[in-house]
Design an enzyme around this catalytic site. Structure first.
Site, PDB file in Angstrom:
ATOM      1  N   LYS A 115       0.730  -1.260   0.026  1.00 22.24           N
ATOM      2  CA  LYS A 115       0.078   0.012  -0.208  1.00 22.24           C
ATOM      3  C   LYS A 115       0.823   1.307   0.097  1.00 22.24           C
ATOM      4  CE  LYS A 115      -4.228  -1.874   2.086  1.00 22.24           C
ATOM      5  NZ  LYS A 115      -5.255  -1.719   3.217  1.00 22.24           N
ATOM      6  N   LYS A 195      -4.315 -12.046  -6.148  1.00 22.84           N
ATOM      7  CA  LYS A 195      -5.618 -12.459  -5.672  1.00 22.84           C
ATOM      8  C   LYS A 195      -6.742 -11.466  -5.911  1.00 22.84           C
ATOM      9  CE  LYS A 195      -5.195  -9.360  -1.474  1.00 22.84           C
ATOM     10  NZ  LYS A 195      -5.166  -8.800  -0.164  1.00 22.84           N
ATOM     11  N   LYS A 198     -10.264  -5.337  -4.354  1.00 20.07           N
ATOM     12  CA  LYS A 198     -11.159  -4.149  -4.565  1.00 20.07           C
ATOM     13  C   LYS A 198     -10.246  -3.134  -5.430  1.00 20.07           C
ATOM     14  CE  LYS A 198     -12.509  -4.756   0.243  1.00 20.07           C
ATOM     15  NZ  LYS A 198     -12.658  -4.456   1.552  1.00 20.07           N
TER      16      LYS A 198
HETATM   17  P1  TYM Z   1     -10.560  -6.313   3.769  1.00 20.64           P
HETATM   18  O1  TYM Z   1     -11.606  -5.648   4.207  1.00 20.64           O
HETATM   19  O2  TYM Z   1      -9.479  -6.414   2.937  1.00 20.64           O
HETATM   20  O3  TYM Z   1     -11.161  -8.036   3.581  1.00 20.64           O
HETATM   21  C1  TYM Z   1     -12.255  -8.521   4.322  1.00 20.64           C
HETATM   22  C2  TYM Z   1     -12.002  -9.917   4.371  1.00 20.64           C
HETATM   23  O4  TYM Z   1     -12.246 -10.478   3.333  1.00 20.64           O
HETATM   24  C3  TYM Z   1     -10.927 -11.335   2.930  1.00 20.64           C
HETATM   25  N1  TYM Z   1     -10.700 -11.252   1.574  1.00 20.64           N
HETATM   26  C4  TYM Z   1     -10.262 -12.550   1.069  1.00 20.64           C
HETATM   27  N2  TYM Z   1     -10.505 -13.813   1.243  1.00 20.64           N
HETATM   28  C5  TYM Z   1     -10.215 -14.480   0.171  1.00 20.64           C
HETATM   29  N3  TYM Z   1      -9.772 -14.394  -0.991  1.00 20.64           N
HETATM   30  C6  TYM Z   1      -9.769 -12.856  -1.606  1.00 20.64           C
HETATM   31  N4  TYM Z   1      -9.343 -12.751  -2.647  1.00 20.64           N
HETATM   32  C7  TYM Z   1      -9.834 -11.902  -0.385  1.00 20.64           C
HETATM   33  N5  TYM Z   1      -9.767 -10.556  -0.435  1.00 20.64           N
HETATM   34  C8  TYM Z   1     -10.348 -10.309   1.124  1.00 20.64           C
HETATM   35  C9  TYM Z   1     -10.024 -10.795   3.912  1.00 20.64           C
HETATM   36  O5  TYM Z   1      -8.897 -11.813   4.319  1.00 20.64           O
HETATM   37  C10 TYM Z   1     -10.779 -10.434   5.217  1.00 20.64           C
HETATM   38  O6  TYM Z   1     -10.997 -11.249   5.904  1.00 20.64           O
HETATM   39  N6  TYM Z   1      -7.123  -5.758   7.597  1.00 20.64           N
HETATM   40  C11 TYM Z   1      -8.476  -6.336   7.210  1.00 20.64           C
HETATM   41  C12 TYM Z   1      -9.601  -5.868   7.961  1.00 20.64           C
HETATM   42  C13 TYM Z   1      -9.564  -5.870   9.574  1.00 20.64           C
HETATM   43  C14 TYM Z   1      -9.704  -6.942  10.364  1.00 20.64           C
HETATM   44  C15 TYM Z   1      -9.552  -6.493  11.661  1.00 20.64           C
HETATM   45  C16 TYM Z   1      -9.801  -8.261  10.080  1.00 20.64           C
HETATM   46  C17 TYM Z   1      -9.192  -4.617  10.457  1.00 20.64           C
HETATM   47  N7  TYM Z   1      -9.390  -5.208  11.700  1.00 20.64           N
HETATM   48  C18 TYM Z   1      -9.699  -7.452  12.605  1.00 20.64           C
HETATM   49  C19 TYM Z   1      -9.954  -9.174  11.248  1.00 20.64           C
HETATM   50  C20 TYM Z   1      -9.925  -8.950  12.534  1.00 20.64           C
HETATM   51  C21 TYM Z   1      -8.816  -5.989   5.798  1.00 20.64           C
HETATM   52  O7  TYM Z   1      -8.376  -5.330   5.110  1.00 20.64           O
HETATM   53  O8  TYM Z   1      -9.846  -6.978   5.147  1.00 20.64           O
END
Ligand code: TYM
Length: 328
Positions: A115, A195, A198
């Site tokens: 990022k 992967k 978004k």
């Molecule tokens: P974020 O918002 O990018 O994604 C949300 C959830 O979706 C999963 N995910 C995927 N799983 C499989 N294949 C993919 N291509 C894929 N893209 C996204 C992510 O693994 C996630 O579970 N840092 C985190 C948000 C966060 C969080 C937390 C998660 C902040 N605090 C505490 C768990 C616990 C994030 O950016 O997820």
């Protein structure tokens, strides 16, 4: 599936455009875990401020994300579901945890490096994983359902728990990462070696939870595969086909190998058609629930969720203040 202790937390960033990777890697586990655990789920709006954004669009995207999470099966009556920014204890705990986090460790985080390359460095981006650890620890949970891409952040959280407990006494359980056996890393439909994300500029790379049936069919038809003819589950040589097989398996509840042998000689065209129809059916109920939702009602549910989360987080934060020598 995890069995043992009882509390679960997870979060999702409010981009307003949730995709199939979010659902398959994380949200479907969130929904399922409501049956057996005390569940806390959060739209992590503070995290989304670490890259440049437009405030008016942000406000709307946050609500859209909440609606899509609910449409994916999270029931505000069964889970504590809220906006992170409305529960200040997340930020308070992040500060406490930042004092025991090494800067070197943060500098090594893959997502920070990616990022920072794209949007420039800022302190929030660097300390992102500390806030994430605080999210997980504020409710003292035992399990965190996430996709594979969150592995490194979870490892940091576990490290911080060990460091904190060693220094200040046993305050937090060490949380376990829960990822699905199939679909933990859903790949881009246009480049199956990276992967589904978004931030990919090519909209054909991902299926959105709001895509129409025709959009789903078109995107699957144009999914990148390989120049052979045999359908086989073989990530090294056939990442595109293997990705589609995993999605097919999740959508139908059937085994990957079973599907691979059934479609082995069907040809990629017929195989893709079958995958697309399965995904159309899989996503239909999510889209229908989403379309029937009322913004004012969702905002009200989110306010209620935040009030409940604050009550619980305050109790939990008091134990942290006491441990670090700042009790009332
Ligand atoms: P974020 O918002 O990018 O994604 C949300 C959830 O979706 C999963 N995910 C995927 N799983 C499989 N294949 C993919 N291509 C894929 N893209 C996204 C992510 O693994 C996630 O579970 N840092 C985190 C948000 C966060 C969080 C937390 C998660 C902040 N605090 C505490 C768990 C616990 C994030 O950016 O997820």
């Amino acid at each position: 599936m995890y069995v043992g202790e009882k509390k679960v937390f997870s979060g999702i960033q409010p981009t307003g455009e949730l995709h199939l990777g979010n659902l398959v890697g994380a949200l479907r586990n969130w929904a399922q875990m409501q049956d057996d655990y005390e569940t806390y789920y959060c739209v992590v709006d503070l995290h989304a401020m670490t890259i440049p954004y437009d405030p008016a669009a942000f406000q709307a995207a946050r609500l859209e994300t909440a609606k899509l999470v609910i449409a994916s099966g999270i029931e505000p009556k069964r889970s504590v579901f809220y906006f992170q920014s409305q529960v200040p204890q997340h930020s308070e705990l992040a500060w406490v945890l930042s004092t025991i986090t090494g800067i070197g460790q943060l500098n090594r985080m893959t997502q920070f490096k990616e990022k920072a390359d794209r949007s420039g460095q800022n302190l929030g981006l660097l300390s992102y994983p500390v806030l994430m650890a605080a999210d997980i620890l504020i409710h003292k949970v035992h399990a965190v359902p996430v996709g594979e891409d969150q592995r490194q952040h979870l490892e940091l959280t576990r490290d911080l728990v060990e460091r904190f407990n060693h220094r200040f006494g046993e305050v937090f359980p060490v949380p376990e990462r829960i990822t699905p056996a199939v679909g933990a890393r859903v790949m881009s439909l246009q480049d199956p070696t990276s992967k589904m994300s978004k931030s990919d500029s090519d909209v054909r790379s991902r299926l959105l939870l709001t895509d129409s049936s025709d959009q789903i069919r078109r995107k699957i038809r144009s999914a990148v595969t390989d120049s052979e003819r045999t359908v086989a589950y073989e990530w090294k040589t056939k990442p595109g086909i293997s990705n589609l097989l995993e999605l097919f398996s999740v959508a139908t509840g059937r085994g990957v190998e079973e599907l691979a042998s059934e479609y082995r000689d069907a040809g990629y065209g017929r195989f893709k058609m079958a995958v697309a129809e399965a995904l159309v059916e899989y996503l239909r109920p999510v889209r229908q629930r989403y379309q029937g939702m009322d913004n004012a009602e969702v905002s009200r549910l989110m306010a209620e969720g935040a009030a409940e989360a604050r009550r619980r987080a305050e109790v939990s934060m008091a134990t942290v203040w006491e441990a670090v020598g700042l009790s009332a």
